[in-house]
Design a protein around this motif. Structure first.
Motif, PDB file in Angstrom:
ATOM      1  N   ARG A   9      54.130  73.115  21.108  1.00 10.11           N
ATOM      2  CA  ARG A   9      53.522  73.318  19.790  1.00 10.11           C
ATOM      3  C   ARG A   9      54.538  73.820  18.768  1.00 10.11           C
ATOM      4  O   ARG A   9      54.615  73.306  17.642  1.00 10.11           O
ATOM      5  CB  ARG A   9      52.362  74.308  19.891  1.00 10.11           C
ATOM      6  CG  ARG A   9      51.624  74.536  18.582  1.00 10.11           C
ATOM      7  CD  ARG A   9      50.425  75.443  18.779  1.00 10.11           C
ATOM      8  NE  ARG A   9      49.462  74.846  19.703  1.00 10.11           N
ATOM      9  CZ  ARG A   9      48.327  75.429  20.056  1.00 10.11           C
ATOM     10  NH1 ARG A   9      48.021  76.637  19.582  1.00 10.11           N
ATOM     11  NH2 ARG A   9      47.494  74.832  20.881  1.00 10.11           N
ATOM     12  N   LEU A  10      55.329  74.827  19.144  1.00  9.41           N
ATOM     13  CA  LEU A  10      56.350  75.344  18.239  1.00  9.41           C
ATOM     14  C   LEU A  10      57.390  74.275  17.932  1.00  9.41           C
ATOM     15  O   LEU A  10      57.823  74.121  16.780  1.00  9.41           O
ATOM     16  CB  LEU A  10      57.023  76.567  18.857  1.00  9.41           C
ATOM     17  CG  LEU A  10      58.209  77.168  18.087  1.00  9.41           C
ATOM     18  CD1 LEU A  10      57.782  77.603  16.690  1.00  9.41           C
ATOM     19  CD2 LEU A  10      58.803  78.336  18.860  1.00  9.41           C
TER      20      LEU A  10
ATOM     21  N   ARG B 102      56.386  71.820  15.287  1.00  6.75           N
ATOM     22  CA  ARG B 102      56.426  72.369  13.923  1.00  6.75           C
ATOM     23  C   ARG B 102      57.841  72.349  13.356  1.00  6.75           C
ATOM     24  O   ARG B 102      58.040  72.193  12.151  1.00  6.75           O
ATOM     25  CB  ARG B 102      55.890  73.807  13.907  1.00  6.75           C
ATOM     26  CG  ARG B 102      54.404  73.929  14.088  1.00  6.75           C
ATOM     27  CD  ARG B 102      53.852  75.202  13.463  1.00  6.75           C
ATOM     28  NE  ARG B 102      54.524  76.388  13.947  1.00  6.75           N
ATOM     29  CZ  ARG B 102      54.106  77.122  14.982  1.00  6.75           C
ATOM     30  NH1 ARG B 102      53.022  76.762  15.650  1.00  6.75           N
ATOM     31  NH2 ARG B 102      54.747  78.197  15.354  1.00  6.75           N
ATOM     32  N   LEU B 103      58.825  72.503  14.222  1.00  4.12           N
ATOM     33  CA  LEU B 103      60.211  72.601  13.762  1.00  4.12           C
ATOM     34  C   LEU B 103      60.907  71.248  13.638  1.00  4.12           C
ATOM     35  O   LEU B 103      61.842  71.102  12.847  1.00  4.12           O
ATOM     36  CB  LEU B 103      61.007  73.501  14.715  1.00  4.12           C
ATOM     37  CG  LEU B 103      60.516  74.950  14.862  1.00  4.12           C
ATOM     38  CD1 LEU B 103      61.377  75.696  15.869  1.00  4.12           C
ATOM     39  CD2 LEU B 103      60.494  75.660  13.523  1.00  4.12           C
TER      40      LEU B 103
ATOM     41  N   LEU C 210      61.109  78.646   9.651  1.00  2.00           N
ATOM     42  CA  LEU C 210      61.025  77.284   9.129  1.00  2.00           C
ATOM     43  C   LEU C 210      62.167  76.989   8.152  1.00  2.00           C
ATOM     44  O   LEU C 210      62.817  75.946   8.224  1.00  2.00           O
ATOM     45  CB  LEU C 210      59.672  77.072   8.453  1.00  2.00           C
ATOM     46  CG  LEU C 210      58.440  77.118   9.368  1.00  2.00           C
ATOM     47  CD1 LEU C 210      57.167  76.999   8.538  1.00  2.00           C
ATOM     48  CD2 LEU C 210      58.497  76.025  10.427  1.00  2.00           C
TER      49      LEU C 210
END
Length: 281
Positions: free
Chosen positions: A93-94, A97-98, A168
């Protein structure tokens, strides 16, 4: 073509071939350098500081060396990421996002390489490496303080909104840097994520491997489309073979290191890379 004039061709008057070095020796040295770079890229990062100077030693122009190295080193990232597939699956999941930020950053950095002089970013490489090493060194204390403040004990607790935003933005900027030059990009990512997340160092290392591979891959595709004349495909092949094998070995070694040993390894290799840049470049 985005340069005002084409880069020097190896073997021309402006870029003479090292005739004193046998071709077979050149091939073996580049393969060995690529193997070592692929291995330390997976465990720590900064493999470019091995392969890039090696190519310059044999007379390749800086732009040709940088671009050819960026394409070839992707193989090591792929094999290293495969070796860390368990840790990657645990943080999917992380990572999702990246990834878009690394894609955009890598593209921007690759385009900057085609329009800016190399000195523009290389001048700040030492400062960035120092920053990354400091972040790696102080990360355990920062993580413990953050966990105590929030009453958290889980090592993978979610970061605060401010830390998430910093992560981010930082990953995006490091993607730009990685697409442009990439020296010690992995160390900087590990330092940033160690400082602003509560993830274990092995999980961070796994994410780092994927992000740096994506950045290098995007940059490689950009170079192949925008500057094919600056690619030496023999060098690409040699580095790809050596780095891929090195990535496989690096993953086996890196996953067996304790957090303390891995942190010390990062600090030692990062310091050596810093010394090479400051005193021998």
């Amino acid at each position: 073509m985005l340069w005002a004039s084409p880069p020097p061709v190896r073997g021309s008057a402006s870029c003479p071939v090292r005739e004193d070095i046998p071709r077979v020796l050149e091939v073996l040295v580049i393969l060995a350098a690529a193997f070592w770079a692929g291995m330390i890229n997976v465990v720590v990062g900064s493999g470019t500081l091995v392969t890039f100077p090696t190519l310059l030693l044999f007379g390749y122009p800086p732009i040709v060396a940088n671009i050819s190295n960026s394409i070839g080193i992707v193989g090591g990232g792929l094999s290293g990421s495969w070796g860390y597939r368990r840790e990657i699956a645990a943080n999917k999941r992380l990572l999702l996002r990246l990834l878009p930020l690394s894609v955009l950053g890598g593209l921007a950095g690759a385009l900057l390489l085609l329009v800016l002089p190399p000195e523009a970013f290389q001048a700040i490489v030492p400062a960035l490496i120092v920053l990354g090493l400091v972040m790696v060194a102080v990360a355990p204390r920062v993580q413990r303080a953050a966990a105590a403040k929030g009453g958290q004990t889980a090592p993978d607790a979610a970061p605060s909104r401010r830390r998430a935003l910093l992560l981010l933005v930082g990953i995006g900027l490091l993607g730009v840097y990685g697409g442009y030059f990439g020296a010690a990009q992995g160390i900087l990512i590990v330092g940033l994520m160690s400082l602003v997340t509560m993830e274990s160092l092995q999980r961070i290392n796994a994410i780092k491997n994927v992000l740096t591979t994506v950045v290098n891959g995007v940059a490689a595709l950009t170079f192949m489309v925008a500057a094919p004349e600056s690619i030496d495909w023999t060098v690409v092949l040699l580095i790809a073979v050596g780095a891929t094998l090195g990535g496989l070995v690096g993953a086996r070694v890196g996953r067996r290191l304790s957090p303390l040993t891995l942190r010390i390894t990062i600090l030692v290799i990062g310091t050596l890379a810093l010394v090479r840049i400051v005193f021998f470049s």
